[in-house]
Design an enzyme around this catalytic site. Structure first.
Site, short mmCIF file in Angstrom:
data_model
loop_
_atom_site.label_atom_id
_atom_site.label_comp_id
_atom_site.label_asym_id
_atom_site.label_seq_id
_atom_site.Cartn_x
_atom_site.Cartn_y
_atom_site.Cartn_z
N HIS A 590 2.37 -5.60 -0.46
CA HIS A 590 1.05 -6.08 -0.07
C HIS A 590 -0.05 -5.19 -0.63
CE1 HIS A 590 -1.86 -7.24 3.44
NE2 HIS A 590 -2.22 -7.77 2.28
N HIS A 595 -3.66 -5.53 -3.54
CA HIS A 595 -5.00 -4.95 -3.39
C HIS A 595 -5.29 -3.88 -4.43
CE1 HIS A 595 -6.21 -6.65 0.60
NE2 HIS A 595 -4.90 -6.88 0.65
N HIS A 784 -0.56 -12.68 -3.30
CA HIS A 784 -1.17 -12.13 -2.10
C HIS A 784 -1.06 -13.09 -0.92
CE1 HIS A 784 -4.63 -11.34 0.64
NE2 HIS A 784 -4.11 -10.14 0.58
N ASN A 788 0.67 -12.14 2.65
CA ASN A 788 -0.38 -11.77 3.60
C ASN A 788 -0.50 -12.74 4.77
OD1 ASN A 788 -2.92 -10.19 4.36
ND2 ASN A 788 -3.70 -12.28 4.19
N ILE A 933 -8.87 -10.93 1.92
CA ILE A 933 -8.83 -10.25 3.20
C ILE A 933 -7.61 -9.34 3.24
CG2 ILE A 933 -7.55 -12.08 4.34
CD1 ILE A 933 -10.20 -9.80 5.95
#
Length: 933
Positions: A590, A595, A784, A788, A933
């Protein structure tokens, strides 16, 4: 009230820079000329340029005494203004400006409307615009119109309509010569003290010509900028195709976005630059963490540079005080949308709710005794009581109100956190313990991209056996009873034996981890693809390193032969393996693979690809909210003593471990889904008729099956888009200076610790560029989304995916074994995450699994003004149609009872790669373009 407003305006006026304090005189003197010094061989920002704004304050000039090269002043008179002739020689152009006033967006700035009102009343004409032609003058200089203004800024007579909450539409009118030519840009000056968010500008001439400007940017007071803000239309140009009237604007805008690499950045800055992760600790509080990035020992992608001072307590680290986590202002969430709210809520959890939860459990048992206690959280919620309701800190009170619209707090004191029941226990409360469900989650859970086909048996280790002990204790005899008559080698050859292997990654850290309150193993988990069509776990090996008192150990656990039999050692082994898997998911799958690796691409794009560049337009949706959420993560999640360190087994070593794994395993060329599946042995190369050009080893692999079809659609769209803009020419790609600078910097600076790796693709053809862009799109969007938005569905019930274990598994014949066998459920519940960790993690992952109201999903755009190119619009329409068809196809796939891994024993349909979510919130479906997010 009026008197108060005028007095406030005068006070504010005195606080604005000297440049703005002479605004009434300067605005009335605006002309359409261009400074010759800015366009006759003098570099933008050169200290020798002495014309432009005078008396700029040290603060607004960011410590620089370089003068501003203005496009809308002509104090030297070297370029004559455009002369407007008779009415017959001019063309009227009507404009519609959509913006959000600061006071409409931020309650703490409620006085902004009054101040702006009085400034407008005193000075008038305080938002000034000028149009820019795509054609240069005969002297080769930019051609600008005379100024136009937004009048009556506050009064309602010029507001044409309310668009949505927080947005207003204003009218503006321009008159330009009939030979002005096509409009390519406009420049704008905001002379109000307060910034506003400029959403869009639409222009239309009496002849019917229409020009769209998708702005999406904060516009601060004019004194902030060295140069006037410029916005381009939605018509793109490759660098070599840039019209003569826009060339210098294009170059100047990139210079402004790159900055000079000096000084601490301010909230109003638009500068994109790089730094290493040296702000995770709190050295002034004697909490240090090693810098990540910039070394062979701890490599890492780069983050956004803030320019903060180094800590006196630790010269390698930056001071990271409150409010100093800079991101360029246009990366802030639009505050009238929900995504900004969610980022603020994440900080609210860290700064208000976590202390309250910790305070609650300070005086109560810190472990769970039975499953009913956890199920009670969904029925009754978590009553934080006096820990929150009596807080006197106004910031904390504000955070509680803030959080209340995300979490269903109960009562006037907002002190009860209500948790929805996670999907994994929504329809069946016990199925999570089923071995078949445990195996299914390797293919359709929150971490479905780590399982690999076994290539060799027994397994080997890269660690020195003299230091870390034997590589394995697992033998063929251990797993042979579960292979349906096959030998291990036959199962490997048939691609029916699989593994999730964390042994070598975690082993070097276990001695340090196990000296804390956490207790962990380095696991290997083996799975067999049954003839029934399910992924069955057949063995778990849990390893420990040697200590001063014990030798290294490798303990092998296998499941009971009959489903109705219970083996509590096996259940505990699954819990420990699931804990490490969840930690790896958060830190690597993740955080790092979504990110962290994306931020360098965001930074390089803005530094090197002009907003006029078609590839900038292609990539921009992939970056929405990413830098801001990453910045928030550094403040609340991955920082020293942050939520990850407090609640996951690796604790303070979490980010250091993520660095080691990034250095050892991450490869850009294996992040595209087809390449990743091949690398893991989960697919084999096939012809182009197969999605992704591969054939799955396990066809009922929901993440891969759905993902490959989405990959194909994304790849096709990217390829068509790039073929259009480069006209099918590889040479055009090679000759594109901005593009080459973008990719070179992303690789050599943004991922500089891996710059010499041979696997980086070259941006030297349309095919390679399509590979690059589609891979970035895959990482930011489907990858993602898959890892997520299902976090709460599976890990919201902590026994299914504990974030930490507190006990090791009892040794055979020990007193602990007796206690465990006497009360196995209590032992298991005492093993998993504490009450504090459970509720903190539940609170955080519920938020992270939530879609914002302004989410942009694959194949959809919130605004249709993002391009004016008809062929690109057609290509996007085709992509949208594919996404709609895929949504229907996946719904049908989930309804097929023969596909056992689509829902499994827990009856959780695999919806994480549905392109759309019909609503915002905790839906478990919908793939945004970006790491939003």
């Amino acid at each position: 009230m009026q008197a108060v407003g005028v007095q406030g305006a005068v006070s504010a006026l005195q606080a604005v820079t000297a440049g703005a304090s002479t605004e009434s005189k300067r605005v009335s003197a605006l002309s359409v000329g261009v400074k010759s010094s800015a366009y006759h061989g003098t570099a933008i920002g050169d200290p020798s340029v002495s014309v432009g704004k005078s008396k700029r304050s040290a603060k607004s000039s960011r410590g620089s005494n370089q003068a501003r090269a203005s496009l809308t002043e002509n104090p030297l008179g070297s370029v004559a203004p455009l002369k407007l002739g008779t009415d017959a020689d001019t063309v009227e152009i009507k404009g519609r400006i959509v913006l959000s006033r600061k006071n409409l967006l931020d309650l703490v700035n409620i006085g902004a409307r009054i101040i702006d009102d009085q400034f407008d009343a005193i000075f008038n004409q305080l938002v000034v615009l000028q149009l820019v032609s795509v054609d240069a003058t005969s002297a080769g200089q930019p051609k600008l119109s005379t100024k136009s203004v937004i009048e009556k800024w506050v009064t309602s007579t010029n507001i044409t309509e309310k668009i949505i909450a927080g947005q207003e539409s204003y009218a503006v009118t321009f008159h330009v010569p009939s030979n002005f030519g096509e409009i390519g840009a406009f420049v704008i000056r905001n002379n109000h003290p307060n910034e506003f968010y400029l959403h869009s500008v639409t222009l239309e001439s009496v002849s019917g010509a229409k020009y769209e400007f998708p702005c999406n940017s904060w516009v601060y007071n004019d004194s902030i900028y060295k140069d006037d803000r410029v916005f381009f239309t939605n018509k793109n140009y490759l660098p070599g195709q840039t019209p003569s009237g826009l060339k210098l604007f294009r170059e100047r805008e990139l210079v402004a976005l790159r900055g000079d690499g000096k000084g601490e950045r301010a909230v109003s800055d638009r500068v994109y630059d790089y730094a290493i992760y040296n702000d995770l600790g709190s050295p002034n509080k004697l909490v240090k963490r090693p810098p990540l990035g910039g070394s062979k020992e701890l490599p890492y992608p780069r983050r956004c540079r803030t320019g903060r001072a180094k800590s006196l307590a630790d010269p390698l680290s930056e001071v990271n005080g409150s409010g100093s986590y800079y991101v360029p202002c246009d990366e802030y969430f639009s505050r009238d949308k929900n995504s900004g709210f969610l980022a603020g809520a994440l900080k609210g959890i860290a700064h208000a709710v976590v202390p309250a939860i910790s305070g609650l459990f300070d005086t109560t048992p810190n472990t769970w005794d039975d499953l009913d206690e956890i199920f009670a959280l969904y029925a009754d919620g978590l009553d934080l009581g006096q820990n929150l309701s009596n807080t006197q800190d106004p910031k904390e009170k504000a955070q509680l109100v803030f959080l209340d619209t995300v979490f269903k707090a109960q009562g006037d004191d907002k002190s009860v956190l209500k948790y929805p029941r996670p999907q994994v226990v929504k329809r069946n409360e016990t199925a999570w313990m089923d071995d078949e469900e445990y195996g299914r989650q390797t293919l359709a859970g929150i971490n479905p991209c780590v399982i690999q086909a076994v290539k060799e048996f027994p397994p080997k280790s890269s660690l020195d056996p003299k230091q870390w002990g034997p590589a394995t204790a697992l033998t063929e005899k251990d797993i042979l009873p579960y292979l349906e008559g096959l030998s291990v080698q036959e199962a490997i050859k048939a691609k029916r034996l699989f593994i999730i292997d964390y042994r070598d990654m975690f082993m070097p850290y276990l001695e340090r981890i196990n000296k804390t309150s956490a207790k962990a193993y380095a696991p290997r988990s083996y799975f067999f693809w049954t003839s029934k069509g399910t992924m069955k776990p057949v063995a778990i090996e849990l390893s420990l390193p040697p200590t001063s008192t014990k030798a290294a150990s490798n303990r092998v656990f296998t499941p009971p032969m009959r489903k109705e039999d219970k083996n509590y050692y096996w259940e505990l082994a699954k819990v420990h393996a699931a804990t490490i898997d969840f930690g790896y998911h958060e830190l690597v799958t993740h955080w790092v693979r979504s990110h962290a690796v994306m931020e360098p691409f965001v930074i390089s794009t803005h530094r090197n690809l002009s907003k006029l560049h078609p590839v900038h337009t292609l990539l921009l949706p992939l970056y929405k909210n990413t830098m801001k959420i990453n910045s928030t993560a550094r403040q609340a999640l991955i920082n020293a003593n942050g939520i990850i360190e407090l609640t996951f087994s690796p604790g303070q070593y979490s980010m250091e471990m993520s660095s080691k794994i990034y250095g050892a395993l991450w490869r850009f060329d294996q992040e595209a889904l087809p390449a990743n599946l091949i690398a893991r042995g989960m697919a084999e190369p096939a012809d182009a008729s197969q999605p992704g050009g591969v054939k799955l080893v396990v066809d009922d692999y929901p993440f891969a099956k759905d993902g490959l079809e989405m990959w194909d659609a994304i790849y096709s769209y990217m390829g068509k888009y790039l073929n259009i803009v480069y006209n099918g020419s590889d040479k055009a790609v090679q000759d594109d200076a901005e593009l080459q600078a973008w990719w070179k910097e992303a690789v050599e600076v943004g991922h500089g610790d891996k710059k010499d790796a041979p696997w980086w693709p070259k941006a030297n053809s349309i095919k390679n560029l399509t590979d690059i862009c589609a891979t970035i799109a895959w990482i930011a969007g489907p990858h993602h989304a898959a890892v997520n938005f299902g976090q709460y569905a599976y890990a919201g019930f902590m026994p299914n995916r504990p974030s930490c274990c507190k006990k090791l598994i009892p040794e055979k014949g020990s007193s602990d074994e007796t206690k465990m066998l006497e009360a196995p459920e209590k032992w298991l519940m005492n093993t998993i995450s504490t009450q504090i960790a459970t509720t903190i993690v539940m609170t955080v992952i519920e938020l992270l699994s939530t879609h914002a109201v302004d989410e942009e999903y694959q194949g959809k755009r919130l605004n249709d003004n993002w391009t004016s190119h008809p062929e690109i619009k057609a290509a996007f329409s085709e992509f949208s149609a594919k996404m709609e068809a895929l949504q229907r196809k996946l719904e049908q796939r989930n309804a097929d009872p023969k596909l056992l891994n689509r829902s499994g024993p827990a009856n959780v349909p695999y919806t994480l790669l549905y392109p759309y979510s019909e609503t915002s919130g905790l839906t478990g479906k919908g793939v945004p373009y970006s790491v939003s997010i």
